[in-house]
Write a protein that holds these residues in place. Structure first.
Motif, PDB file in Angstrom:
ATOM      1  N   PHE A 145       9.768 -22.229 -59.992  1.00 66.34           N
ATOM      2  CA  PHE A 145       8.417 -23.190 -59.876  1.00 66.34           C
ATOM      3  C   PHE A 145       8.152 -22.703 -58.951  1.00 66.34           C
ATOM      4  O   PHE A 145       9.408 -22.729 -57.707  1.00 66.34           O
ATOM      5  N   ALA A 146       7.418 -23.630 -58.323  1.00 66.19           N
ATOM      6  CA  ALA A 146       6.569 -22.904 -56.833  1.00 66.19           C
ATOM      7  C   ALA A 146       5.910 -24.369 -56.495  1.00 66.19           C
ATOM      8  O   ALA A 146       4.704 -24.635 -57.539  1.00 66.19           O
ATOM      9  N   THR A 147       5.824 -24.915 -55.259  1.00 61.31           N
ATOM     10  CA  THR A 147       4.990 -26.296 -54.733  1.00 61.31           C
ATOM     11  C   THR A 147       4.920 -25.489 -53.474  1.00 61.31           C
ATOM     12  O   THR A 147       4.810 -24.976 -52.619  1.00 61.31           O
ATOM     13  N   ASP A 148       3.326 -26.427 -52.617  1.00 57.83           N
ATOM     14  CA  ASP A 148       2.920 -26.611 -51.409  1.00 57.83           C
ATOM     15  C   ASP A 148       4.366 -26.477 -50.571  1.00 57.83           C
ATOM     16  O   ASP A 148       5.603 -27.744 -51.445  1.00 57.83           O
ATOM     17  N   GLY A 149       5.017 -26.472 -49.911  1.00 55.10           N
ATOM     18  CA  GLY A 149       6.556 -26.663 -49.018  1.00 55.10           C
ATOM     19  C   GLY A 149       6.600 -27.725 -48.054  1.00 55.10           C
ATOM     20  O   GLY A 149       7.582 -27.292 -47.654  1.00 55.10           O
ATOM     21  N   LEU A 150       5.311 -28.349 -48.290  1.00 59.14           N
ATOM     22  CA  LEU A 150       4.952 -29.803 -47.251  1.00 59.14           C
ATOM     23  C   LEU A 150       5.162 -30.794 -47.605  1.00 59.14           C
ATOM     24  O   LEU A 150       3.974 -30.874 -48.367  1.00 59.14           O
ATOM     25  N   CYS A 151       5.515 -31.610 -47.328  1.00 58.52           N
ATOM     26  CA  CYS A 151       5.774 -33.450 -47.721  1.00 58.52           C
ATOM     27  C   CYS A 151       3.970 -33.750 -47.658  1.00 58.52           C
ATOM     28  O   CYS A 151       3.845 -33.404 -47.272  1.00 58.52           O
ATOM     29  N   THR A 152       3.421 -34.692 -48.873  1.00 58.68           N
ATOM     30  CA  THR A 152       1.871 -34.777 -48.348  1.00 58.68           C
ATOM     31  C   THR A 152       2.105 -36.412 -47.755  1.00 58.68           C
ATOM     32  O   THR A 152       0.638 -36.395 -47.547  1.00 58.68           O
ATOM     33  N   HIS A 153       2.955 -36.523 -47.224  1.00 55.16           N
ATOM     34  CA  HIS A 153       3.097 -38.311 -46.402  1.00 55.16           C
ATOM     35  C   HIS A 153       3.002 -37.641 -45.144  1.00 55.16           C
ATOM     36  O   HIS A 153       2.122 -37.813 -45.408  1.00 55.16           O
ATOM     37  N   VAL A 197       0.540 -38.655 -52.808  1.00 51.06           N
ATOM     38  CA  VAL A 197      -0.245 -37.304 -53.093  1.00 51.06           C
ATOM     39  C   VAL A 197       0.461 -36.514 -53.681  1.00 51.06           C
ATOM     40  O   VAL A 197       1.554 -36.147 -53.712  1.00 51.06           O
ATOM     41  N   ASN A 198      -0.373 -35.965 -55.128  1.00 48.30           N
ATOM     42  CA  ASN A 198       0.893 -35.174 -55.244  1.00 48.30           C
ATOM     43  C   ASN A 198       0.920 -33.633 -54.652  1.00 48.30           C
ATOM     44  O   ASN A 198      -0.174 -33.327 -54.075  1.00 48.30           O
ATOM     45  N   LEU A 199       2.011 -32.980 -55.222  1.00 49.60           N
ATOM     46  CA  LEU A 199       2.231 -31.372 -54.006  1.00 49.60           C
ATOM     47  C   LEU A 199       0.999 -30.699 -55.524  1.00 49.60           C
ATOM     48  O   LEU A 199       1.292 -30.729 -56.835  1.00 49.60           O
ATOM     49  N   LYS A 200       0.425 -29.727 -54.504  1.00 51.17           N
ATOM     50  CA  LYS A 200       0.107 -28.444 -55.369  1.00 51.17           C
ATOM     51  C   LYS A 200       1.154 -27.575 -56.081  1.00 51.17           C
ATOM     52  O   LYS A 200       2.020 -27.538 -54.748  1.00 51.17           O
ATOM     53  N   THR A 201       1.047 -27.133 -57.609  1.00 50.20           N
ATOM     54  CA  THR A 201       1.805 -26.166 -58.081  1.00 50.20           C
ATOM     55  C   THR A 201       1.028 -24.820 -57.933  1.00 50.20           C
ATOM     56  O   THR A 201       0.116 -24.966 -58.119  1.00 50.20           O
ATOM     57  N   TYR A 202       1.900 -23.526 -58.627  1.00 46.72           N
ATOM     58  CA  TYR A 202       1.773 -22.227 -58.196  1.00 46.72           C
ATOM     59  C   TYR A 202       2.282 -21.850 -59.746  1.00 46.72           C
ATOM     60  O   TYR A 202       3.709 -22.265 -59.759  1.00 46.72           O
TER      61      TYR A 202
END
Length: 104
Positions: free
Chosen positions: A39-47, A85-90
């Protein structure tokens, strides 16, 4: 349009772990689940924009190393404050032993 990018070798990620992948001025996190899915997401916490690479992976959860916010890395859903805030997934696929993510 072909937006698939090689991120890493599949064997570079242990089960229930992640690796950081930087591309085009952005940071991503590539995860390997206990079931050997990727799986892949943005690599930075949204907080507070902290890198997730040093976070704790448990089942399908990534815990931010700074304030312990949690996300489901399969869906990107923020599960525990202070992350709201949710992380973006790819999309991810594995070909020839390489993990590819679609950045489009």
């Amino acid at each position: 349009m072909n937006n698939w990018v090689e991120a890493c070798a599949a064997g570079d990620i242990e089960q229930e772990d992640l690796v950081r992948f930087d591309h085009g001025g952005r940071t991503f996190a590539i995860y390997r689940s206990p079931d050997d899915d990727y799986f892949a997401t943005d690599g930075l916490c949204t907080h507070e924009q902290v890198h997730l690479e040093d976070g704790l992976v448990m089942d399908d959860i990534i815990e931010c190393p700074m304030h312990n916010g949690r996300f489901n890395y399969k869906t990107g859903e923020a599960l525990r404050s202070p992350a709201c805030v949710n992380l973006k997934t790819y999309p991810v696929r594995v070909e020839g032993g390489m993990v590819l993510i679609n950045l489009g």
